[in-house]
Design a protein around this motif. Structure first.
Motif, PDB file in Angstrom:
ATOM      1  N   CYS B 158       0.781  -1.328   0.149  1.00 46.08           N
ATOM      2  CA  CYS B 158       0.065  -0.042  -0.094  1.00 46.08           C
ATOM      3  C   CYS B 158       0.935   1.252   0.038  1.00 46.08           C
ATOM      4  O   CYS B 158       0.585   2.255  -0.663  1.00 46.08           O
ATOM      5  N   LYS B 159       1.809   1.167   0.677  1.00 47.88           N
ATOM      6  CA  LYS B 159       2.806   2.242   0.788  1.00 47.88           C
ATOM      7  C   LYS B 159       3.539   2.731  -0.616  1.00 47.88           C
ATOM      8  O   LYS B 159       3.672   3.892  -0.942  1.00 47.88           O
ATOM      9  N   GLU B 160       3.780   1.619  -1.300  1.00 48.43           N
ATOM     10  CA  GLU B 160       4.148   1.797  -2.700  1.00 48.43           C
ATOM     11  C   GLU B 160       2.933   2.565  -3.703  1.00 48.43           C
ATOM     12  O   GLU B 160       3.374   3.466  -4.413  1.00 48.43           O
ATOM     13  N   LEU B 161       1.852   1.837  -3.446  1.00 48.16           N
ATOM     14  CA  LEU B 161       0.724   2.439  -4.226  1.00 48.16           C
ATOM     15  C   LEU B 161       0.291   3.877  -3.935  1.00 48.16           C
ATOM     16  O   LEU B 161       0.129   4.812  -4.438  1.00 48.16           O
ATOM     17  N   LEU B 162       0.479   4.105  -2.386  1.00 45.46           N
ATOM     18  CA  LEU B 162       0.432   5.547  -1.893  1.00 45.46           C
ATOM     19  C   LEU B 162       1.261   6.677  -2.711  1.00 45.46           C
ATOM     20  O   LEU B 162       0.988   7.777  -3.008  1.00 45.46           O
ATOM     21  N   ARG B 163       2.647   6.210  -2.887  1.00 45.89           N
ATOM     22  CA  ARG B 163       3.452   7.018  -3.456  1.00 45.89           C
ATOM     23  C   ARG B 163       2.978   7.264  -4.891  1.00 45.89           C
ATOM     24  O   ARG B 163       3.491   8.368  -5.380  1.00 45.89           O
ATOM     25  N   THR B 164       2.379   6.574  -5.636  1.00 45.19           N
ATOM     26  CA  THR B 164       1.757   6.940  -6.992  1.00 45.19           C
ATOM     27  C   THR B 164       0.585   7.815  -6.906  1.00 45.19           C
ATOM     28  O   THR B 164       0.526   8.318  -8.013  1.00 45.19           O
ATOM     29  N   LEU B 165       0.180   8.145  -6.033  1.00 40.63           N
ATOM     30  CA  LEU B 165      -1.121   9.040  -5.891  1.00 40.63           C
ATOM     31  C   LEU B 165      -0.569  10.303  -6.238  1.00 40.63           C
ATOM     32  O   LEU B 165       0.246  10.520  -5.608  1.00 40.63           O
ATOM     33  N   GLU B 166      -1.134  11.115  -6.893  1.00 39.41           N
ATOM     34  CA  GLU B 166      -0.811  12.398  -7.276  1.00 39.41           C
ATOM     35  C   GLU B 166      -1.626  13.567  -6.538  1.00 39.41           C
ATOM     36  O   GLU B 166      -2.841  13.182  -6.936  1.00 39.41           O
ATOM     37  N   TRP B 167      -1.304  14.129  -5.537  1.00 41.58           N
ATOM     38  CA  TRP B 167      -2.236  15.092  -5.054  1.00 41.58           C
ATOM     39  C   TRP B 167      -2.317  16.410  -5.630  1.00 41.58           C
ATOM     40  O   TRP B 167      -1.251  17.157  -6.075  1.00 41.58           O
ATOM     41  N   ARG B 168      -3.427  17.227  -5.408  1.00 45.12           N
ATOM     42  CA  ARG B 168      -3.758  18.469  -6.100  1.00 45.12           C
ATOM     43  C   ARG B 168      -4.827  19.147  -5.317  1.00 45.12           C
ATOM     44  O   ARG B 168      -5.718  18.361  -5.265  1.00 45.12           O
ATOM     45  N   ILE B 169      -4.747  20.228  -4.896  1.00 46.04           N
ATOM     46  CA  ILE B 169      -5.862  20.853  -4.232  1.00 46.04           C
ATOM     47  C   ILE B 169      -6.259  21.927  -5.206  1.00 46.04           C
ATOM     48  O   ILE B 169      -5.354  22.680  -5.765  1.00 46.04           O
ATOM     49  N   GLU B 170      -7.521  22.076  -5.422  1.00 50.13           N
ATOM     50  CA  GLU B 170      -8.009  23.276  -6.411  1.00 50.13           C
ATOM     51  C   GLU B 170      -7.391  24.462  -5.884  1.00 50.13           C
ATOM     52  O   GLU B 170      -7.636  24.818  -4.670  1.00 50.13           O
ATOM     53  N   PRO B 171      -6.520  25.284  -6.743  1.00 47.87           N
ATOM     54  CA  PRO B 171      -5.655  26.389  -6.318  1.00 47.87           C
ATOM     55  C   PRO B 171      -6.684  27.496  -5.989  1.00 47.87           C
ATOM     56  O   PRO B 171      -7.814  27.602  -6.320  1.00 47.87           O
ATOM     57  N   ARG B 172      -6.092  28.421  -5.337  1.00 52.02           N
ATOM     58  CA  ARG B 172      -6.832  29.823  -4.859  1.00 52.02           C
ATOM     59  C   ARG B 172      -6.404  30.779  -5.550  1.00 52.02           C
ATOM     60  O   ARG B 172      -4.917  31.090  -5.740  1.00 52.02           O
ATOM     61  N   ARG B 173      -7.261  31.728  -5.990  1.00 47.98           N
ATOM     62  CA  ARG B 173      -6.740  32.804  -6.858  1.00 47.98           C
ATOM     63  C   ARG B 173      -6.200  33.951  -5.789  1.00 47.98           C
ATOM     64  O   ARG B 173      -6.761  34.185  -4.746  1.00 47.98           O
ATOM     65  N   THR B 174      -4.864  34.287  -6.156  1.00 46.51           N
ATOM     66  CA  THR B 174      -4.345  35.180  -5.263  1.00 46.51           C
ATOM     67  C   THR B 174      -4.492  36.489  -5.545  1.00 46.51           C
ATOM     68  O   THR B 174      -5.060  36.873  -6.601  1.00 46.51           O
ATOM     69  N   ARG B 175      -3.965  37.384  -4.894  1.00 44.25           N
ATOM     70  CA  ARG B 175      -4.142  38.754  -5.214  1.00 44.25           C
ATOM     71  C   ARG B 175      -2.774  39.289  -5.988  1.00 44.25           C
ATOM     72  O   ARG B 175      -2.667  40.391  -6.243  1.00 44.25           O
ATOM     73  N   ARG B 176      -1.951  38.522  -6.211  1.00 46.75           N
ATOM     74  CA  ARG B 176      -0.783  38.563  -7.042  1.00 46.75           C
ATOM     75  C   ARG B 176      -0.944  38.484  -8.685  1.00 46.75           C
ATOM     76  O   ARG B 176      -1.746  37.619  -9.003  1.00 46.75           O
ATOM     77  N   ARG B 177      -0.460  39.325  -9.515  1.00 43.65           N
ATOM     78  CA  ARG B 177      -0.646  39.096 -10.768  1.00 43.65           C
ATOM     79  C   ARG B 177       0.581  38.861 -11.593  1.00 43.65           C
ATOM     80  O   ARG B 177       1.810  39.222 -11.135  1.00 43.65           O
ATOM     81  N   ASN B 243       4.377  15.552   1.763  1.00 44.33           N
ATOM     82  CA  ASN B 243       5.352  15.519   0.741  1.00 44.33           C
ATOM     83  C   ASN B 243       4.944  15.704  -0.652  1.00 44.33           C
ATOM     84  O   ASN B 243       5.766  16.175  -1.363  1.00 44.33           O
ATOM     85  N   GLY B 244       3.810  15.441  -0.846  1.00 44.99           N
ATOM     86  CA  GLY B 244       3.323  15.797  -2.263  1.00 44.99           C
ATOM     87  C   GLY B 244       2.706  17.067  -2.575  1.00 44.99           C
ATOM     88  O   GLY B 244       2.429  17.554  -3.708  1.00 44.99           O
ATOM     89  N   LEU B 245       2.520  17.901  -1.531  1.00 51.86           N
ATOM     90  CA  LEU B 245       1.999  19.224  -1.672  1.00 51.86           C
ATOM     91  C   LEU B 245       2.858  20.168  -1.083  1.00 51.86           C
ATOM     92  O   LEU B 245       3.505  19.958  -0.306  1.00 51.86           O
TER      93      LEU B 245
END
Lengths: 296, 405
Positions: B158-177, B243-245
């Motif tokens: 499972c540890k190996e499988l977990l490593r293959t999962l890619e994590w992404r959180i929907e990004p937030r719009r910042t006030r920087r351009r 470690n993925g985010l």
């Protein structure tokens, strides 16, 4: 404006109504002597910002204040070109028939067309004595902003691609404050002297109230400070800071109070506690029982 | 500038300052060479005959984190130890090499109860890796199998499988351009530069667009006795996600809350988990979720809940504490985050009903109530995080929002 000893500085601060204990005075003294920025952390309302204001007032120096918020960028903190003037100038150059593009470019990107923002102002030549630069609540800005600061704070210089490097002949005194809503990057911290301001002792806070709210009677001030100290022992979401103590003392004085009573406290709790849960908790505890502890 | 004197005023002083800085480093405080030099420079201005002034100068030059202050004080008292106040002659004594064994200093201020002998959990982590190659079918069953019934080999796989999962959180719009090719806000600076090519006429338009950035993630994980069957895998999950985010804060709790963010920075997953096991004192004990959330709200929320974070609370909801407290603190937590997601391993069982008092008290203040009992549920969580939406979910003022299961 030079202080030979820590004592001298401490007294000068006190003369300007800022009561600093000796370790804090030492940190400020070193910030002045070593010409390093001073990073002040502590809970909200313990007098971090006030230090910069007092220093400026005391030494009759200009105070440049930069209030931080998310998204601060070069254009709002360092410099911006005055685009309107630049465009008019281009028209003018055209009208005069000069068509040397290089010369025109050089002209419109000269200091004359620069709008100076706080950080650039702080290292400018034109001050007869270096200003005090207050970078307030840096934790509200994002990490990118800290990166802009690095060059300024370590070398007292700012690079503008079109003009070159602008260097301060006399570095400003820089005070940076943070409420620690996030961790400041180590690269920035290491360039600063660091001081953590705690809530003051009873005695010190009383001296602060006496200095800042001279209208309050001695008896009232004593009770107010003791009451706030009791509140700080409770498990509240937001403990009242010195700023709240001062607000409260001022409010009570405005109400012509000579001493604390349970009713008076109930009516004015909003001046010291800013969360409904906290107010409810203090009410549950009973204002009277706290007053008893304080000895009213 | 009035300090034109050379930097080396008092014989052995520098050696002592350097040795002291070295001592501080051995206790884990990061002290740069620059900071050490600052202290030496500071001592030209501060009278070293006063112990307290000397301490204040050393404090503000060498330390830049509040957490380090108590350790600093202990180290200071140790190095500059004298019974009757500060003796400037100390500075003339040749430097003693710092003791080879780092002295026992109070570790970090927030865990007063540590320092007891850590009965090593080495046996547990020493188990060698089993060469486990996943066939398609094996991984299929593994994906849907409940974490609670995993064998040791399956944990490894499972540890190996977990490593293959890619994590992404929907990004937030910042006030920087940032500069953009699509129409957006006009970028005056580039516009002007470009227009010079055309004799000052703005022929080519240039734009800027908002920059997006990943939302911070905060994980609060229950490690009490009732979660025992899941804790190990869940910690591995927390390790991989942190470690993925970019921006992840992690805490575990049973009867008290422990921050494990820094422990998870370890390179090796097993070392990281061993470090967590060592640090956490209430492993497999009782649970007081309300207390833990309250502690988080009071002491950590202001520091880690800036910038619209997503909070994952992982627990089975078996709570021995006061349900009212839990409800109150969940409400506060929900108000201060972008999305509050409760992951419950029991939810994998179709017959499970969240009837415990704790769960009942918390439910009104949860935005999403999701299972976390097998790999498929983690994948679903991943998909959820990637599509959270820019707005906070609608929440009712007092009773909390609707719960999506």
């Amino acid at each position: 404006m030079n202080f030979a000893t820590i004592d001298e500085l401490q007294q000068a601060l006190a003369a300007h109504d800022y009561i600093a204990d000796r370790p804090l005075a030492t940190a400020i003294f070193l910030a002045l002597k070593l010409q390093k920025p001073l990073l002040l952390e502590g809970e909200a309302g313990v007098g971090k910002t006030e230090i910069a204001k007092t220093l400026a007032r005391m030494q009759d120096r200009h105070l440049i204040r930069l209030q931080c918020y998310e998204g601060l960028d070069v254009n709002t903190t360092i410099y911006e070109w005055n685009y309107t003037r630049q465009m008019l100038q281009i028209r003018l150059i055209e009208a005069l028939g000069a068509s040397d593009a290089h010369a025109a470019l050089k002209e419109i990107f000269s200091p004359e067309f620069l709008i100076k923002r706080p950080l650039l102002q702080a290292i400018e030549e034109s001050w007869d004595r270096p200003p005090v630069l207050l970078i307030d609540e840096i934790d509200r800005a994002d990490e990118e902003f800290e990166a802009f600061l690095l060059e300024l704070l370590s070398d007292w210089q700012i690079s503008i691609p079109e003009i070159g490097t602008i260097r301060a002949s006399q570095p400003p005194t820089v005070i940076i404050t943070s409420n620690r809503t996030r961790e400041i990057h180590d690269a920035l911290k290491r360039r600063c002297l660091f001081y953590w301001i705690d809530y003051p002792s009873l005695d010190k806070e009383l001296r602060i109230v006496n200095a800042k709210v001279p209208g309050a009677s001695e008896r009232l001030s004593r009770q107010v400070v003791a009451f706030v100290h009791e509140l700080r022992k409770l498990d509240l979401f937001k403990l009242p800071g010195v700023a709240e103590t001062l607000d409260w003392a001022t409010a009570l004085t405005a109400l012509d109070a000579r001493e604390l009573t349970a009713e008076l406290v109930e009516d004015t709790l909003g001046a010291i506690l800013k969360y409904q849960d906290d107010i409810a908790q203090v009410r549950r505890q009973g204002v009277r029982s706290i007053l008893e502890k304080v000895g009213v | 500038m009035d300090d034109t004197e050379p930097l080396i005023p008092h014989g052995n002083l520098i050696a002592h300052v350097v040795a002291f800085a070295h001592l501080l480093r051995s206790t884990g405080i990061k002290v740069s060479v620059e900071q050490t030099i600052d202290l030496v420079r500071a001592l030209e201005h501060v009278p070293i005959v006063s112990r307290s002034d000397f301490r204040a100068a050393a404090r503000c030059t060498l330390v830049c984190r509040r957490e380090d202050l108590p350790v600093f004080d202990a180290a200071f008292d140790f190095y500059w130890r004298t019974q009757s106040g500060f003796d400037p002659l100390m500075l003339a004594i040749p430097v003693v090499k710092t003791p080879p064994k780092p002295l026992r200093l109070p570790q970090r201020p927030r865990s007063p109860g540590d320092g007891q002998d850590e009965s090593d959990r080495h046996g547990e982590q020493q188990e060698e890796k089993v060469g486990f190659t996943l066939t398609f079918t094996a991984s299929e069953t593994l994906r849907t199998k409940d974490f609670g019934s995993f064998s040791h080999e399956e944990v490894q796989a499972c540890k190996e499988l977990l490593r293959t999962l890619e994590w992404r959180i929907e990004p937030r719009r910042t006030r920087r351009r940032r500069p953009a090719n699509r129409p957006g806000v006009i970028d005056m600076r580039r516009l002007l530069r470009r227009s010079l090519r055309y004799g000052g006429d703005p022929v080519e338009l240039t734009f800027r667009e908002p920059r997006y950035r990943q939302r911070p993630l905060v994980v609060l994980c229950d490690i009490s006795g009732s979660m025992d069957r899941y804790s190990r895998i869940l910690l591995q999950f927390i390790y991989t996600i942190s470690n993925g985010l970019r921006d992840v804060e992690a805490f575990v709790f049973g009867t008290r809350l422990t921050r494990i963010t820094r422990l998870l920075r370890e390179r090796d997953i097993d070392e990281a988990i061993a470090a967590v096991s060592k640090q956490v004192v209430d492993w497999s004990g009782g649970t007081r979720i309300g207390e833990a959330v309250r502690h988080f709200n009071y002491y950590w929320s202001r520091r880690v809940l800036g910038r619209g974070p997503v909070v994952l609370l992982i627990s089975d909801g078996w709570d021995r504490g006061d349900p009212q407290l839990l409800g109150r603190e969940m409400a506060r937590l929900q108000r201060s985050c972008h999305r509050l997601i409760w992951l419950n391993p029991l939810l994998g069982n179709p017959r499970y009903q969240p009837l415990t008092q704790g769960m009942q008290a918390a439910l009104p203040f949860i935005d999403d109530f999701l299972p976390v009992h097998n790999l498929v549920s983690l994948e679903q969580l991943g998909a959820k995080l990637a599509t959270l939406g820019a707005r906070r979910p609608e929440r009712r003022q007092n009773a909390g929002g609707r719960v999506r299961v």
